[in-house]
Design a protein around this motif. Structure first.
Motif, PDB file in Angstrom:
ATOM      1  N   ALA A   1       0.846  -1.202   0.000  1.00 17.77           N
ATOM      2  CA  ALA A   1       0.000   0.000   0.000  1.00 17.77           C
ATOM      3  C   ALA A   1       0.878   1.247   0.000  1.00 17.77           C
ATOM      4  N   GLY A   2       0.498   2.220  -0.835  1.00 18.85           N
ATOM      5  CA  GLY A   2       1.221   3.492  -0.847  1.00 18.85           C
ATOM      6  C   GLY A   2       2.380   3.551  -1.826  1.00 18.85           C
ATOM      7  N   VAL A   3       2.713   2.418  -2.456  1.00 19.64           N
ATOM      8  CA  VAL A   3       3.808   2.434  -3.439  1.00 19.64           C
ATOM      9  C   VAL A   3       3.211   2.662  -4.831  1.00 19.64           C
ATOM     10  N   PRO A   4       3.619   3.753  -5.518  1.00 23.91           N
ATOM     11  CA  PRO A   4       3.048   4.057  -6.839  1.00 23.91           C
ATOM     12  C   PRO A   4       3.576   3.110  -7.918  1.00 23.91           C
ATOM     13  N   HIS A   5       2.798   2.952  -9.000  1.00 25.08           N
ATOM     14  CA  HIS A   5       3.239   2.114 -10.111  1.00 25.08           C
ATOM     15  C   HIS A   5       4.313   2.811 -10.948  1.00 25.08           C
TER      16      HIS A   5
END
Length: 557
Positions: free
Chosen positions: A13-17
């Motif tokens: 959660a919270g890690v952008p692509h």
């Protein structure tokens, strides 16, 4: 074929692509943001002496102004640094980059032959060297384009009286500074003083400018300079910081930097990524002195540490390690070589923190895959591709292979190098027409998008036509309590073409060849079992502690 990206569903959660590569124009732009945000916080400490971000700003400006104002270097000129982790290192690196010049990192343990090759190949005109290694520079000066030599003692930035004592002891008591004679050499502190008389001009640095010529492939013959641009390194900083950012506290991190900063792993992960967060970097000058290293770790609680498998293994086997305060530790990152399950499990037990494995190469600045930071336990994978990165597995003909099949790991992303310095043929062999970097590592992907390294292509052992991967054998043997370190290599064999040979450093002097073979029989199928077992006092290693299987293979051959 379009790349499927099953790994995106596994992102924490919270890690952008995707990351924003354009947020910063250059590495100095990131540094300048940190200086504004964290000016009075300690940035780097060595032997108990700290430099704040504001001091790094001032001193690196002075060094940049010296290079441009006194030495009249031009944008893109190469400046070499030949020293272990000490305060001079970040000052010089950031100074060179702020001047719009290119850093050439040199392993200080290099012989004259290796140094000569790197200086001739890079065309460096300036070198900054620690006194301990200046004699090697003296030996090659006549054969290279080096015009300026800057020398420094390990104690030079530690203040009085400590610095003077350190320099005296190294030179006169420990006899670690061989005599050298370079009449034109300038002392580092004098260079800073000269630089302070010049204004640092406004240097335009773009994404495409080369920040580092990072030499690699010494184990595969001649070392080549990977051209790492400001874009490559800014991208990798953004990728790694997006990945770890969810559990990093701005201005509160303390990271242990034991791997040398001249190695790409520590350079980016510790020197750059954690700088963005206003962390304090504890520089360990000689991590091979394990008792001294453990003593240093007892000085203050730290929040993060990076290392290679042999470093973690060494710490776990050093008296006093169990007395270290791990209460603040939340991040342990292993890379540079395979992390062994036995080491990862012992680390978790001793510290309470999972040893998270990552994967990278000099050519990818370095991070390509990292395991989720919230990983409960060691999983044997190198992790998931970092944001804005595609990874696939290809066969010999360049076709992408399906889930579970073993082939060559290939990487594509903004962190992939521009190419090898002055080596177009080697660049074309490494990066294909579609932009995929071929890593030379054999790997497979599972259905969730986790990648697993099976082994180096060139380390694979072929027994009667069966592929045997040394990592697997080493993992099994490392589980034995009597084994400290192990390397598996292929040796010529009349019957099977190649046979497995183990070279072991014992923890228990009573360990026998028969015990090792019995353990292997229990855990490995017939063709994977060692035919030969040899005990030694130590294994050949690179400067960062990677075991040199090639050296063992060459001996056996």
């Amino acid at each position: 074929m379009t790349t499927q990206r099953p790994w995106l569903a596994q992102y924490p959660a919270g890690v952008p692509h995707q990351i924003d590569v354009d947020e910063f124009a250059s590495i100095p732009a990131v540094l300048e943001q940190s200086i504004r945000q964290f000016g009075d916080r300690p940035a780097f400490t060595s032997m108990g002496k700290a430099l704040t971000y504001a001091q790094v700003d001032e001193l690196s400006r002075q060094f940049a102004a010296y290079l441009l104002g006194e030495l009249k270097l031009k944008k893109g000129d190469r400046v070499a640094i030949m020293m272990p982790n000490c305060l001079q290192y970040p000052i010089a690196t950031f100074g060179i980059l702020r001047a719009g010049l290119t850093v050439v990192n040199v392993n200080p343990m290099y012989t004259a032959r290796e140094l000569r090759h790197q200086m001739v190949d890079s065309g460096a005109s300036v070198i900054l060297v620690l006194d301990n290694f200046a004699r090697t520079v003296q030996e090659v000066l006549a054969d290279t384009a080096l015009r300026h030599v800057v020398t420094t003692g390990l104690g030079d930035m530690l203040g009085f009286p400590k610095g003077a004592i350190v320099n005296f002891v190294l030179r006169n008591v420990k006899k670690m500074v061989p005599d050298y004679d370079i009449p034109s050499a300038v002392r580092f502190r004098d260079a800073l003083a000269l630089g302070s008389k010049h204004e640092l001009p406004d240097v335009s640095i773009t994404h495409e400018d080369i920040a580092f010529l990072q030499y690699t492939g010494g184990t595969t013959g001649v070392a080549k300079g990977a051209m790492l641009t400001h874009r490559n390194l800014v991208a990798n900083m953004q990728q790694a910081s997006a990945w770890i950012g969810t559990n990093v506290k701005l201005g509160q991190e303390v990271i242990v930097t034991a791997l040398p900063l001249y190695h790409i792993f520590a350079l980016t992960a510790n020197g750059l990524v954690f700088m963005k967060y206003g962390a304090k970097n504890i520089l360990i000058t000689n991590p091979r002195d394990m008792p001294g290293f453990v003593k240093e770790l007892k000085r203050e609680p730290f929040t993060a540490i990076t290392g290679v498998n042999t470093l973690f293994n060494g710490l776990l086997n050093t008296p006093g390690f169990d007395e270290i305060d791990f209460s603040k530790l939340h991040l342990t990152l292993g890379g540079g070589m395979a992390v062994q399950r036995a080491v990862a499990e012992r680390w978790k037990k001793a510290t309470g923190v999972t040893l998270v494995e990552a994967y990278g190469l000099t050519e990818t600045s370095p991070a390509a895959c990292i395991n989720p930071m919230d990983l409960a336990d060691y999983n044997g994978a190198i992790g998931l591709p970092v944001p804005s990165t595609d990874v696939c597995v290809k066969d010999e003909d360049g076709n992408q292979l399906p889930v579970g099949e073993v082939g060559e790991l290939c990487v594509k992303g903004p962190q992939v190098m521009k190419g090898y310095w002055n080596r177009p043929e080697e660049t074309a062999a490494a990066i294909d027409a579609d932009g995929w970097l071929h890593t030379g590592d054999m790997a497979k992907m599972d259905e969730k998008g986790f990648f697993y390294i099976v082994d180096r292509k060139k380390d694979m052992i072929l027994v009667s036509g069966f592929n045997v991967y040394p990592n697997e054998i080493e993992d099994v043997v490392a589980m034995m309590p009597g084994v400290l370190e192990v390397a598996a290599v292929g040796v010529p064999d009349d019957k099977s073409g190649e046979a497995v040979k183990l070279v072991i450093v014992r923890k228990d002097p009573a360990l026998t060849v028969e015990q090792v073979k019995a353990h292997a029989r229990e855990n490995l199928t017939g063709y994977k079992q060692p035919k030969f077992v040899e005990f030694r006092d130590e294994l050949p290693k690179t400067n960062v502690g990677k075991i040199l299987r090639r050296a063992l293979r060459d001996e056996a051959a």
